[in-house]
Design a protein around this motif. Structure first.
Motif, PDB file in Angstrom:
ATOM      1  N   LEU A 126      14.612  22.203  41.726  1.00 37.34           N
ATOM      2  CA  LEU A 126      14.741  20.938  42.268  1.00 37.34           C
ATOM      3  C   LEU A 126      15.189  20.467  43.371  1.00 37.34           C
ATOM      4  O   LEU A 126      15.264  19.598  43.698  1.00 37.34           O
ATOM      5  N   LEU A 127      15.939  20.723  43.508  1.00 41.44           N
ATOM      6  CA  LEU A 127      17.234  19.898  44.215  1.00 41.44           C
ATOM      7  C   LEU A 127      17.108  20.011  45.636  1.00 41.44           C
ATOM      8  O   LEU A 127      18.011  19.897  46.195  1.00 41.44           O
ATOM      9  N   ARG A 128      16.508  21.281  45.767  1.00 40.77           N
ATOM     10  CA  ARG A 128      16.637  22.274  46.764  1.00 40.77           C
ATOM     11  C   ARG A 128      18.098  23.231  47.345  1.00 40.77           C
ATOM     12  O   ARG A 128      18.344  22.858  48.562  1.00 40.77           O
ATOM     13  N   ALA A 129      18.977  23.307  46.731  1.00 39.83           N
ATOM     14  CA  ALA A 129      20.066  23.379  46.672  1.00 39.83           C
ATOM     15  C   ALA A 129      19.927  25.379  47.402  1.00 39.83           C
ATOM     16  O   ALA A 129      18.889  26.138  46.488  1.00 39.83           O
ATOM     17  N   GLU A 130      21.597  25.368  47.281  1.00 39.37           N
ATOM     18  CA  GLU A 130      21.683  26.944  47.933  1.00 39.37           C
ATOM     19  C   GLU A 130      22.435  27.287  47.747  1.00 39.37           C
ATOM     20  O   GLU A 130      22.777  26.471  46.496  1.00 39.37           O
ATOM     21  N   PHE A 131      22.446  28.624  47.011  1.00 38.60           N
ATOM     22  CA  PHE A 131      23.092  29.159  46.132  1.00 38.60           C
ATOM     23  C   PHE A 131      24.172  30.160  46.625  1.00 38.60           C
ATOM     24  O   PHE A 131      23.834  31.101  47.362  1.00 38.60           O
ATOM     25  N   ASP A 132      25.519  30.087  46.421  1.00 40.67           N
ATOM     26  CA  ASP A 132      26.073  31.063  47.557  1.00 40.67           C
ATOM     27  C   ASP A 132      27.130  31.289  46.192  1.00 40.67           C
ATOM     28  O   ASP A 132      28.011  31.016  45.637  1.00 40.67           O
ATOM     29  N   VAL A 133      27.159  32.832  45.892  1.00 36.73           N
ATOM     30  CA  VAL A 133      28.829  33.494  45.343  1.00 36.73           C
ATOM     31  C   VAL A 133      29.509  34.059  46.662  1.00 36.73           C
ATOM     32  O   VAL A 133      29.139  34.549  46.755  1.00 36.73           O
ATOM     33  N   ASP A 134      30.563  33.886  46.740  1.00 36.64           N
ATOM     34  CA  ASP A 134      32.097  34.292  46.977  1.00 36.64           C
ATOM     35  C   ASP A 134      32.673  35.452  45.725  1.00 36.64           C
ATOM     36  O   ASP A 134      33.090  35.041  44.343  1.00 36.64           O
ATOM     37  N   ILE A 135      32.896  36.652  46.083  1.00 38.79           N
ATOM     38  CA  ILE A 135      33.758  37.350  45.210  1.00 38.79           C
ATOM     39  C   ILE A 135      35.180  37.857  45.528  1.00 38.79           C
ATOM     40  O   ILE A 135      34.901  37.918  47.132  1.00 38.79           O
ATOM     41  N   TYR A 136      36.097  37.290  45.068  1.00 43.43           N
ATOM     42  CA  TYR A 136      37.885  37.403  45.330  1.00 43.43           C
ATOM     43  C   TYR A 136      38.407  38.862  44.457  1.00 43.43           C
ATOM     44  O   TYR A 136      38.510  38.887  43.793  1.00 43.43           O
ATOM     45  N   CYS A 137      38.514  39.622  45.308  1.00 41.56           N
ATOM     46  CA  CYS A 137      39.146  40.906  44.871  1.00 41.56           C
ATOM     47  C   CYS A 137      40.381  41.065  45.007  1.00 41.56           C
ATOM     48  O   CYS A 137      40.746  40.425  46.068  1.00 41.56           O
ATOM     49  N   PHE A 138      41.752  41.263  44.275  1.00 44.59           N
ATOM     50  CA  PHE A 138      43.033  41.136  43.760  1.00 44.59           C
ATOM     51  C   PHE A 138      43.672  42.353  43.216  1.00 44.59           C
ATOM     52  O   PHE A 138      43.171  43.186  42.154  1.00 44.59           O
ATOM     53  N   SER A 139      44.351  42.941  44.054  1.00 44.83           N
ATOM     54  CA  SER A 139      44.888  44.132  43.625  1.00 44.83           C
ATOM     55  C   SER A 139      46.266  43.805  42.481  1.00 44.83           C
ATOM     56  O   SER A 139      46.675  44.604  41.593  1.00 44.83           O
ATOM     57  N   LYS A 140      46.684  42.669  42.341  1.00 41.55           N
ATOM     58  CA  LYS A 140      47.840  42.408  40.966  1.00 41.55           C
ATOM     59  C   LYS A 140      47.223  41.200  40.603  1.00 41.55           C
ATOM     60  O   LYS A 140      46.921  39.977  40.763  1.00 41.55           O
ATOM     61  N   GLN A 141      47.555  41.050  39.015  1.00 41.87           N
ATOM     62  CA  GLN A 141      47.407  39.760  38.566  1.00 41.87           C
ATOM     63  C   GLN A 141      48.157  38.670  38.767  1.00 41.87           C
ATOM     64  O   GLN A 141      49.389  39.236  39.302  1.00 41.87           O
ATOM     65  N   PRO A 142      47.508  37.370  38.387  1.00 42.81           N
ATOM     66  CA  PRO A 142      48.869  37.096  38.763  1.00 42.81           C
ATOM     67  C   PRO A 142      50.148  36.056  38.635  1.00 42.81           C
ATOM     68  O   PRO A 142      50.349  37.100  36.872  1.00 42.81           O
TER      69      PRO A 142
END
Length: 147
Positions: A126-142
């Motif tokens: 409907l919006l002619r929108a793009e869809f973007d997925v970024d994956i952020y991997c961390f080795s330590k807990q925040p």
């Protein structure tokens, strides 16, 4: 709050003929975040935004993020409430649904799911929108919860 989580937002960008304030007025809502062309993207970085960007987060309380599907449903409800304005703007400028997946290794939590239901695909169409997925991997807990 879970450490592994997904953050979903809707972004409208690549506009120079109207201001960020005018875009907000057309939609009748305030954005979660804006980037002004030529201004610093953050006080912590010298990088300047090359384009205007207007974003709305799917969920206001970033400490209590629900799953991907619920955030997409929230965006769907926001767009439907202002459908004509969103369609007009998204067909004129670049519109994107942004999905950031944050994963912390070996924390005993499952990896968040990103699954587009047909109603979500319909929204993108409907919006002619793009869809973007970024994956952020961390080795330590925040070290602390986000605020």
């Amino acid at each position: 709050m879970r450490n592994n989580h997904v953050e979903v937002s809707l972004e409208i960008r690549d506009f120079d003929d109207i201001s960020l304030e005018e875009l907000s007025a057309i939609l009748g809502m305030q954005p979660s975040k804006v980037y002004r062309k030529g201004e610093k993207v953050s006080s912590n970085f010298a990088i300047k935004s090359p384009i205007n960007r207007w974003l709305i987060h799917a969920y206001a309380d970033q400490k209590l993020l629900p799953d991907f599907e619920e955030q997409m449903d929230t965006l769907l409800a926001i767009v439907k409430a202002r459908q004509e304005a969103f369609i007009s703007l998204c067909h004129r400028y670049t519109c994107e649904i942004k999905c950031a997946v944050h994963v912390y290794f070996r924390n005993g939590e499952s990896i968040p799911s990103v699954h587009l239901e047909s109603r979500h695909r319909d929204l993108l169409h409907l919006l002619r929108a793009e869809f973007d997925v970024d994956i952020y991997c961390f080795s330590k807990q925040p070290s602390k919860l986000r605020g």
